[in-house]
Design an enzyme around this catalytic site. Structure first.
Site, PDB file in Angstrom:
ATOM      1  CG  ASN A 130      -4.247  -2.035 -19.651  1.00 40.93           C
ATOM      2  OD1 ASN A 130      -5.069  -2.347 -20.094  1.00 40.93           O
ATOM      3  ND2 ASN A 130      -4.247  -3.485 -20.241  1.00 40.93           N
ATOM      4  CD  GLU A 146      -0.429  -4.721 -22.178  1.00 35.13           C
ATOM      5  OE1 GLU A 146       0.237  -4.642 -23.917  1.00 35.13           O
ATOM      6  OE2 GLU A 146      -1.454  -5.610 -22.306  1.00 35.13           O
ATOM      7  CB  CYS A 169      -3.846  -4.987 -13.493  1.00 31.89           C
ATOM      8  SG  CYS A 169      -3.499  -6.369 -13.622  1.00 31.89           S
ATOM      9  CD  GLU A 189      -8.350  -5.052 -12.481  1.00 33.87           C
ATOM     10  OE1 GLU A 189      -7.313  -4.237 -12.556  1.00 33.87           O
ATOM     11  OE2 GLU A 189      -8.998  -5.743 -12.626  1.00 33.87           O
ATOM     12  CB  CYS A 232      -4.583 -10.967 -11.886  1.00 35.53           C
ATOM     13  SG  CYS A 232      -3.609  -9.454 -11.640  1.00 35.53           S
ATOM     14  CB  CYS A 260      -6.228  -6.559  -9.005  1.00 30.04           C
ATOM     15  SG  CYS A 260      -5.137  -5.840 -11.060  1.00 30.04           S
TER      16      CYS A 260
END
Ligand code: THU
Length: 140
Positions: free
Chosen positions: A42, A44, A53, A55, A91, A94
């Site tokens: 990830n 940010e 993210c 993924e 999530c 993803c």
């Protein structure tokens, strides 16, 4: 590649996570159908909604290098100082990206190297909206 090796690759990928805001670090290891491995973590941003993210970073790396066929992904997530990990489920965004490139039997490995739980994309995203494949949901 064995499930354990894929999970270990996700754990290593997690080390590069840039997560100063949530302090929740995630690593992903995406296995293509030809055996090539693509990792992600990830990333940010101070403008929180720009966060990527793990993924989707892995998928972005793979697709940008011409790969569009995948068999499995391993995901490891936990707080900064975690040494053991509970399941970090992908999530919804993803899962939707997985549905773009993967079939219903795409394998999603959660947990950590000491305990791996395996799901399929169909289990985690039933009745998805996608290009017509074998997903059983609504298609374009
Ligand atoms: N995160 C992921 O990398 N993958 C997911 O599927 C869920 C959430 C990240 C985004 C954010 O940096 C942090 O975890 C906390 O939400």
């Amino acid at each position: 590649m064995r499930d354990l090796e894929l999970m270990e690759a996700a754990l290593r990928a997690r080390e590069a996570a840039y997560a100063p805001y949530s302090r929740f670090r995630v690593g992903a290891a995406l296995l293509s159908s030809d055996g090539t491995l693509y990792t992600g973590c990830n990333v940010e941003n101070a403008s929180y909604s720009l966060t990527n993210c793990a993924e989707r970073v892995a998928f972005g790396k793979a697709v940008s290098e011409g790969m569009r066929s995948f068999s499995a992904i391993a995901i490891v997530g936990g707080c900064d100082d975690a040494s053991d990990f509970s399941l970090c489920a992908p999530c919804g965004a993803c899962r939707q990206v997985m549905a773009e490139f993967c079939n219903a039997d795409f394998r999603i490995l959660l947990g950590d190297p000491s305990h791996i739980s395996v799901y399929t994309l169909a289990e985690l995203l039933p009745f998805s909206f996608s290009l017509e494949k074998d997903q059983g949901g609504t298609s374009l």
